[in-house]
Write an enzyme that holds these catalytic residues in place. Sequence first.
Site, PDB file in Angstrom:
ATOM      1  CG  PHE A 137      -0.150 -20.077  21.957  1.00 21.25           C
ATOM      2  CD1 PHE A 137      -0.434 -21.376  22.364  1.00 21.25           C
ATOM      3  CD2 PHE A 137       1.080 -19.536  22.295  1.00 21.25           C
ATOM      4  CE1 PHE A 137       0.492 -22.122  23.089  1.00 21.25           C
ATOM      5  CE2 PHE A 137       2.013 -20.278  23.013  1.00 21.25           C
ATOM      6  CZ  PHE A 137       1.713 -21.575  23.409  1.00 21.25           C
ATOM      7  CG  ASP A 222      -0.193 -12.369  23.763  1.00 20.33           C
ATOM      8  OD1 ASP A 222       0.888 -11.965  23.297  1.00 20.33           O
ATOM      9  OD2 ASP A 222      -0.400 -13.546  24.079  1.00 20.33           O
ATOM     10  CE  LYS A 251       6.452 -16.076  19.851  1.00 19.62           C
ATOM     11  NZ  LYS A 251       7.226 -17.305  19.779  1.00 19.62           N
TER      12      LYS A 251
HETATM   13  C1  PLP Z   1       0.769 -14.567  20.996  1.00 22.19           C
HETATM   14  C2  PLP Z   1       1.661 -15.353  21.906  1.00 22.19           C
HETATM   15  N1  PLP Z   1       1.568 -15.170  23.223  1.00 22.19           N
HETATM   16  C3  PLP Z   1       2.351 -15.841  24.077  1.00 22.19           C
HETATM   17  C4  PLP Z   1       3.273 -16.751  23.635  1.00 22.19           C
HETATM   18  C5  PLP Z   1       4.125 -17.486  24.615  1.00 22.19           C
HETATM   19  O1  PLP Z   1       5.422 -16.985  24.579  1.00 22.19           O
HETATM   20  P1  PLP Z   1       6.632 -17.827  25.219  1.00 22.19           P
HETATM   21  O2  PLP Z   1       6.776 -19.067  24.412  1.00 22.19           O
HETATM   22  O3  PLP Z   1       7.811 -16.908  25.123  1.00 22.19           O
HETATM   23  O4  PLP Z   1       6.246 -18.111  26.647  1.00 22.19           O
HETATM   24  C6  PLP Z   1       3.420 -16.967  22.251  1.00 22.19           C
HETATM   25  C7  PLP Z   1       4.400 -17.946  21.750  1.00 22.19           C
HETATM   26  O5  PLP Z   1       4.376 -18.403  20.643  1.00 22.19           O
HETATM   27  C8  PLP Z   1       2.588 -16.255  21.364  1.00 22.19           C
HETATM   28  O6  PLP Z   1       2.671 -16.423  20.037  1.00 22.19           O
END
Ligand code: PLP
Length: 287
Positions: A137, A222, A251
């Site tokens: 994700f 990420d 986050k």
């Molecule tokens: C690994 C990862 N990358 C990116 C995101 C996206 O982050 P945001 O919701 O702050 O755009 C998330 C959100 O859960 C995530 O868990």
Amino acid sequence: MDKKTIVEETEKYYLPVFGRYPMVMELGHGCRVWDNEGNEYVDAFAGIAVNSLGYNHPVLVKAISEQAAKLMHCSNLYYTEIQVKALRVVAEATGMDRIFFANCGAEGNEGAMKLARKYGVSKAPTKYKIISADESFHGRTFDTLAATGHDYYHVGYGPLSPGHVLVPYGDIKALEAQMDDDVCAVLLEPIQGEGGVHVPPAEYLQQVRALCDKHDALLIFDEVQTGVARTGKWFAYMHSGVKPDILTFAKGIGGGFPVAGFAVPERLAHVFKPGDHGGTFGGNPLA
Ligand SMILES: Cc1ncc(COP(=O)(O)O)c(C=O)c1O
């Protein structure tokens, strides 16, 4: 307002993209939250991996209150001392040299992929392929959607952003089969979070690093979910000894306030020229 009004009016005005629990939250303290009927809960979600200091940590509340009273936003057309303090802390924690501040994880990943594309295309016009993993994700902007490895998120949008390839997570042979000199980046979570907690096999990240080096592709980690001490070290990559070329964060870094971005080593500092990337709010004094 009573609970019924709040629920009904939220459902009336908000776009219906969230499945919400029928609870109206009013107050938080430490790991606990209270709803507007006085029920107490332990938030085991921590606001979806965000409230790294718990709710209403007094140091965070004080810092935000003081800064809000001084200067909330002034744009990145000017310098601020508070931004330098943040840059120093983030550079040290990430082990990187250059930082770009954004507002959410998707935006951090979007910027990271944009930088990788610019890096790749500067070497060869066809070097724009980005490989990411099934069950990953990376966000809900158009490009992070294409990098996200769940069909569920892809359906109904017509053609996705081009140049993305998905491979099974943790399978080095599958990655190797897709690697060539047209790959500008491999984007991975060092531990997958959203589709279940998937820890890759030992040596996987090292092997990915070696493939990236062989094909001059940037390795993007990420760490939106794994970052900020979630795995015990500041960033999960620090357990593996495999350093990415681009690290994205969000986050937990803001403890509840929207803060995100990406970080790179000095050798990638000038891939973007002034005007190539930016944002109105990222890195604002309050954040
Ligand atoms: C690994 C990862 N990358 C990116 C995101 C996206 O982050 P945001 O919701 O702050 O755009 C998330 C959100 O859960 C995530 O868990």
